[in-house]
Design an enzyme around this catalytic site. Structure first.
Site, PDB file in Angstrom:
ATOM      1  N   HIS A  90      52.760  16.119  18.305  1.00  0.00           N
ATOM      2  CA  HIS A  90      51.492  15.391  18.358  1.00  0.00           C
ATOM      3  C   HIS A  90      51.746  14.069  19.073  1.00  0.00           C
ATOM      4  O   HIS A  90      52.552  13.267  18.608  1.00  0.00           O
ATOM      5  CB  HIS A  90      50.980  15.111  16.945  1.00  0.00           C
ATOM      6  CG  HIS A  90      50.469  16.316  16.254  1.00  0.00           C
ATOM      7  ND1 HIS A  90      49.172  16.419  15.828  1.00  0.00           N
ATOM      8  CD2 HIS A  90      51.067  17.487  15.953  1.00  0.00           C
ATOM      9  CE1 HIS A  90      48.990  17.609  15.269  1.00  0.00           C
ATOM     10  NE2 HIS A  90      50.140  18.272  15.325  1.00  0.00           N
TER      11      HIS A  90
ATOM     12  N   LYS B 186      39.127  11.536  17.159  1.00  0.00           N
ATOM     13  CA  LYS B 186      38.832  10.641  16.034  1.00  0.00           C
ATOM     14  C   LYS B 186      39.936   9.631  15.728  1.00  0.00           C
ATOM     15  O   LYS B 186      39.734   8.704  14.971  1.00  0.00           O
ATOM     16  CB  LYS B 186      38.554  11.468  14.768  1.00  0.00           C
ATOM     17  CG  LYS B 186      39.801  12.012  14.084  1.00  0.00           C
ATOM     18  CD  LYS B 186      39.519  12.764  12.785  1.00  0.00           C
ATOM     19  CE  LYS B 186      40.818  13.261  12.171  1.00  0.00           C
ATOM     20  NZ  LYS B 186      40.647  14.139  11.036  1.00  0.00           N
TER      21      LYS B 186
ATOM     22  N   LYS C  50      47.899  26.132  12.414  1.00  0.00           N
ATOM     23  CA  LYS C  50      48.890  25.338  11.690  1.00  0.00           C
ATOM     24  C   LYS C  50      48.372  24.891  10.329  1.00  0.00           C
ATOM     25  O   LYS C  50      47.159  24.729  10.141  1.00  0.00           O
ATOM     26  CB  LYS C  50      49.336  24.119  12.518  1.00  0.00           C
ATOM     27  CG  LYS C  50      48.238  23.139  12.841  1.00  0.00           C
ATOM     28  CD  LYS C  50      48.787  21.870  13.471  1.00  0.00           C
ATOM     29  CE  LYS C  50      49.304  20.872  12.469  1.00  0.00           C
ATOM     30  NZ  LYS C  50      48.218  20.162  11.721  1.00  0.00           N
TER      31      LYS C  50
ATOM     32  N   HIS D 123      54.577  17.257  13.544  1.00  0.00           N
ATOM     33  CA  HIS D 123      53.437  16.400  13.221  1.00  0.00           C
ATOM     34  C   HIS D 123      53.960  14.984  13.047  1.00  0.00           C
ATOM     35  O   HIS D 123      55.094  14.797  12.617  1.00  0.00           O
ATOM     36  CB  HIS D 123      52.766  16.901  11.944  1.00  0.00           C
ATOM     37  CG  HIS D 123      51.364  16.392  11.766  1.00  0.00           C
ATOM     38  ND1 HIS D 123      51.100  15.097  11.391  1.00  0.00           N
ATOM     39  CD2 HIS D 123      50.173  16.993  11.933  1.00  0.00           C
ATOM     40  CE1 HIS D 123      49.786  14.938  11.324  1.00  0.00           C
ATOM     41  NE2 HIS D 123      49.193  16.071  11.657  1.00  0.00           N
ATOM     42  N   ARG D 124      53.129  13.986  13.397  1.00  0.00           N
ATOM     43  CA  ARG D 124      53.631  12.606  13.375  1.00  0.00           C
ATOM     44  C   ARG D 124      52.926  11.756  12.328  1.00  0.00           C
ATOM     45  O   ARG D 124      52.873  10.519  12.466  1.00  0.00           O
ATOM     46  CB  ARG D 124      53.476  11.971  14.745  1.00  0.00           C
ATOM     47  CG  ARG D 124      52.023  11.928  15.201  1.00  0.00           C
ATOM     48  CD  ARG D 124      51.859  11.219  16.525  1.00  0.00           C
ATOM     49  NE  ARG D 124      50.460  11.187  16.879  1.00  0.00           N
ATOM     50  CZ  ARG D 124      49.908  10.360  17.755  1.00  0.00           C
ATOM     51  NH1 ARG D 124      50.667   9.497  18.392  1.00  0.00           N
ATOM     52  NH2 ARG D 124      48.636  10.399  18.015  1.00  0.00           N
TER      53      ARG D 124
ATOM     54  N   SER E 282      45.372  16.100  19.088  1.00  0.00           N
ATOM     55  CA  SER E 282      44.737  16.521  17.836  1.00  0.00           C
ATOM     56  C   SER E 282      43.999  15.365  17.202  1.00  0.00           C
ATOM     57  O   SER E 282      44.379  14.205  17.357  1.00  0.00           O
ATOM     58  CB  SER E 282      45.813  17.040  16.871  1.00  0.00           C
ATOM     59  OG  SER E 282      45.226  17.702  15.783  1.00  0.00           O
TER      60      SER E 282
ATOM     61  N   LYS F  94      41.383  24.238   7.673  1.00  0.00           N
ATOM     62  CA  LYS F  94      40.631  23.242   6.890  1.00  0.00           C
ATOM     63  C   LYS F  94      39.857  23.975   5.815  1.00  0.00           C
ATOM     64  O   LYS F  94      39.388  25.090   6.075  1.00  0.00           O
ATOM     65  CB  LYS F  94      39.670  22.459   7.786  1.00  0.00           C
ATOM     66  CG  LYS F  94      40.325  21.639   8.892  1.00  0.00           C
ATOM     67  CD  LYS F  94      40.898  20.322   8.396  1.00  0.00           C
ATOM     68  CE  LYS F  94      41.728  19.655   9.481  1.00  0.00           C
ATOM     69  NZ  LYS F  94      42.232  18.342   9.159  1.00  0.00           N
TER      70      LYS F  94
ATOM     71  N   GLY G  30      39.860  15.117  15.545  1.00  0.00           N
ATOM     72  CA  GLY G  30      38.449  14.938  15.903  1.00  0.00           C
ATOM     73  C   GLY G  30      38.041  15.626  17.194  1.00  0.00           C
ATOM     74  O   GLY G  30      37.009  15.288  17.781  1.00  0.00           O
TER      75      GLY G  30
ATOM     76  N   GLY H  74      38.184  20.436  12.252  1.00  0.00           N
ATOM     77  CA  GLY H  74      36.740  20.346  12.029  1.00  0.00           C
ATOM     78  C   GLY H  74      35.956  20.911  13.202  1.00  0.00           C
ATOM     79  O   GLY H  74      34.900  21.541  13.019  1.00  0.00           O
TER      80      GLY H  74
ATOM     81  N   ASP I 149      47.929  22.050   7.500  1.00  0.00           N
ATOM     82  CA  ASP I 149      47.715  20.616   7.616  1.00  0.00           C
ATOM     83  C   ASP I 149      48.935  19.899   7.046  1.00  0.00           C
ATOM     84  O   ASP I 149      49.731  20.474   6.304  1.00  0.00           O
ATOM     85  CB  ASP I 149      46.403  20.193   6.943  1.00  0.00           C
ATOM     86  CG  ASP I 149      45.662  19.179   7.808  1.00  0.00           C
ATOM     87  OD1 ASP I 149      46.337  18.334   8.422  1.00  0.00           O
ATOM     88  OD2 ASP I 149      44.427  19.242   7.865  1.00  0.00           O
ATOM     89  N   GLU I 150      49.082  18.632   7.408  1.00  0.00           N
ATOM     90  CA  GLU I 150      50.340  17.929   7.102  1.00  0.00           C
ATOM     91  C   GLU I 150      50.554  17.692   5.616  1.00  0.00           C
ATOM     92  O   GLU I 150      51.685  17.456   5.187  1.00  0.00           O
ATOM     93  CB  GLU I 150      50.402  16.605   7.881  1.00  0.00           C
ATOM     94  CG  GLU I 150      49.416  15.518   7.473  1.00  0.00           C
ATOM     95  CD  GLU I 150      48.001  15.748   7.989  1.00  0.00           C
ATOM     96  OE1 GLU I 150      47.799  16.679   8.800  1.00  0.00           O
ATOM     97  OE2 GLU I 150      47.094  15.021   7.545  1.00  0.00           O
TER      98      GLU I 150
HETATM   99  C1  CAP Z   1      43.187  17.021  12.855  1.00  0.00           C
HETATM  100  C2  CAP Z   1      44.291  16.716  11.889  1.00  0.00           C
HETATM  101  C3  CAP Z   1      45.554  16.039  12.435  1.00  0.00           C
HETATM  102  C4  CAP Z   1      45.429  14.707  13.071  1.00  0.00           C
HETATM  103  C5  CAP Z   1      46.749  14.164  13.540  1.00  0.00           C
HETATM  104  C6  CAP Z   1      43.709  15.914  10.781  1.00  0.00           C
HETATM  105  O1  CAP Z   1      42.077  17.596  12.222  1.00  0.00           O
HETATM  106  O2  CAP Z   1      44.764  17.884  11.317  1.00  0.00           O
HETATM  107  O3  CAP Z   1      46.437  15.869  11.356  1.00  0.00           O
HETATM  108  O4  CAP Z   1      44.604  14.780  14.155  1.00  0.00           O
HETATM  109  O5  CAP Z   1      46.523  13.347  14.580  1.00  0.00           O
HETATM  110  O6  CAP Z   1      43.985  16.217   9.642  1.00  0.00           O
HETATM  111  O7  CAP Z   1      43.050  14.936  11.042  1.00  0.00           O
HETATM  112  P1  CAP Z   1      40.615  17.598  12.851  1.00  0.00           P
HETATM  113  P2  CAP Z   1      47.595  12.811  15.620  1.00  0.00           P
HETATM  114  O8  CAP Z   1      40.686  18.415  14.114  1.00  0.00           O
HETATM  115  O9  CAP Z   1      39.751  18.209  11.820  1.00  0.00           O
HETATM  116  O10 CAP Z   1      40.269  16.177  13.150  1.00  0.00           O
HETATM  117  O11 CAP Z   1      48.187  13.938  16.344  1.00  0.00           O
HETATM  118  O12 CAP Z   1      46.770  11.929  16.473  1.00  0.00           O
HETATM  119  O13 CAP Z   1      48.595  12.054  14.831  1.00  0.00           O
HETATM  120 MG    MG Z   2      46.125  17.148   9.916  1.00  0.00          MG
END
Ligand code: CAP
Ligand code: MG
Length: 435
Positions: A308, A315, A184, A275-276, A347, A158, A349, A372, A186-187
């Site tokens: 995921h 969150k 990893k 990632h989903r 993943s 992040k 929050g 975070g 981020d998406e």
């Molecule tokens: C988490 C995360 C993930 C989502 C995906 C984000 O970051 O990288 O992409 O949690 O969720 O960008 O929000 P934080 P899921 O740890 O900073 O929240 O697997 O539920 O689809």
């Molecule tokens: Mg993410």
């Protein structure tokens, strides 16, 4: 029921059909809804047609065969059996399966709501898909956790986007030294001008190698290669040839066909982190769309190594989705012919106080990811990673976090900063519809 799109339960051989369960809401009858889905997704359309032969009907008609009303006429569960011969498993693969069991049916006007809750695949279908190359045990082997069975700790770099390759590598180093097993992308990060993929891979892997020298630990770096298919495949080759140890794909956006291709390509000898992102567009409404467990099954068939699949506390998601996360995790891990188990990823929050709930509900065969919840630690990324590891360690030896924090200052500071934010999600395990 009479008609080519109906059968008795006794007429359905589970070894020769993909059997799907749909939740349906319609002003008509459940039987009518079942017939509409079976027709639209096999050999029928909105009216009788002269081009369909008896032989086609006999071999290829999907059959609605079980109806369970849920308290109100036109609301309930319908089971539909799709003959295996309907599918082009070899060339069409997972996309062809999806096109039939979760295709046009969502738009049928006769259905007010329809949700695909589950799909059961016979052995003959499973045999067409090799599944993950590494899977849960393969990934554990590389990290060295086959014996102690603790959850893996992951982090997402992040901010999601914005860091250059050197800054990304520096954050990765701090997280790795602090104790994560997986870093990893981020998406939304691929190869933006401020962070080209090639340079990012080389800088991050230098740090991963350094951590290996310094600590003996292997840490994964999941490089996001999601993109145009030609570039995605080039990125995969580049990753293989330039020392990557994991690749990552936004599977619903690249498509499960792209995942299947990578998983089946023998030259791609890397685990695939799935990632989903986008899933909530069709998994979130409990009355319409697709249950995450179906995506989990298809991802496992297609060959993802980690997926995921939701959190017990965090969150993302509604309280009802705690059940969905648990069920999706279970289908990733359970015995399934020769297809290896996939490691679920929780993943969104997550921070240290949420670790015990996630382990309690989702088990220890799990990656617990925190972005975070690591980089937002008052003392920075290294301390944030340490605090998360301490939360995992404390949970594994069944010591309450507050107690463990008395002798672990990083954990103490994390608990002081975030308390039990987002823990509410795990408190409600209700279901809004009758599965
Ligand atoms: C988490 C995360 C993930 C989502 C995906 C984000 O970051 O990288 O992409 O949690 O969720 O960008 O929000 P934080 P899921 O740890 O900073 O929240 O697997 O539920 O689809
Ligand atoms: Mg993410």
């Amino acid at each position: 029921m009479e008609g080519i799109f109906f059968s008795d339960v006794s007429g359905i051989d589970p070894e020769n059909h993909i059997i799907c369960t749909y939740y349906v809401e319609t002003d008509g009858s459940l039987e009518g809804a079942g017939e509409a889905i079976a027709a639209e997704e096999s050999i029928g359309t909105w009216t009788d047609i002269g081009t369909v032969t008896n032989d086609i009907q006999r071999r290829l008609a999907a059959k609605a065969f079980q109806f369970e009303e849920k308290g109100k006429k036109g609301v309930g569960l319908v089971k539909i059996a799709f003959p295996v011969e309907l599918f082009d498993l070899e060339n069409g693969g997972i996309p062809n399966i999806m096109s039939m069991i979760m295709g046009n049916l969502f738009g049928l006007t006769a259905l007010k709501n329809v949700r695909l809750l589950d799909a059961e695949f016979p052995q003959s279908v499973l045999a067409c898909f090799p599944g993950p190359k590494f899977g849960l045990e393969g990934v554990r082997e590389i990290v060295g956790t086959k014996k102690d069975r603790r959850p893996h700790l992951g982090t997402i770099i992040k901010p999601k986007v914005g860091l250059n390759p050197s800054q990304t590598a520096e954050v990765a180093y701090e997280a790795a030294v602090g104790g994560v097993d997986l870093i990893k992308d981020d998406e939304t990060l691929v190869s933006q001008s401020f962070c080209p993929l090639e340079e990012r891979l080389s800088k991050v892997m230098e740090k991963i190698d350094l951590v290996k020298e310094e600590t003996g630990r292997t840490v994964f770096y999941a490089l996001n290669i999601t993109g145009n298919l030609n570039r995605l495949l080039e990125f995969a080759d580049y990753a293989v040839e330039n020392g990557a140890n994991m690749i990552m794909l936004d599977i619903l956006l690249s498509g499960l066909g792209a995942l299947q291709h990578l998983a089946e390509d023998p030259s791609v000898k890397l685990p695939i982190h799935c990632h989903r992102t986008f899933h909530a567009a069709f998994t979130r409404n409990p009355l319409h769309g697709v249950h995450m467990r179906v995506i989990a099954k298809l991802t496992r068939l297609a060959g993802g190594d980690q997926l995921h699949s939701g959190t017990a506390a965090g969150k993302m998601g509604l309280p009802e989705e705690v059940v969905e996360a648990k069920e999706s995790g279970e289908v990733l891990l359970r015995e399934w012919g020769k297809i290896k188990p996939v490691m679920p990823v929780a993943s969104g929050g997550i921070h240290p106080a949420l670790v015990p709930k996630n382990i309690e509900l989702l088990g220890t065969d799990l990656v617990i990811n925190a972005g975070g919840g690591i980089h937002g630690h008052p003392d920075g990324t290294r301390a944030g990673a340490a605090a998360m590891r301490q939360a995992i360690d404390a949970t594994m030896i069944k010591i309450p976090l507050e107690k463990y924090a008395e002798t672990h200052p990083e954990l103490k500071k994390a608990l002081d900063r975030w308390g039990y934010k987002y823990a509410e999600k795990s408190e409600t395990l209700g279901r809004r519809y009758g599965e």
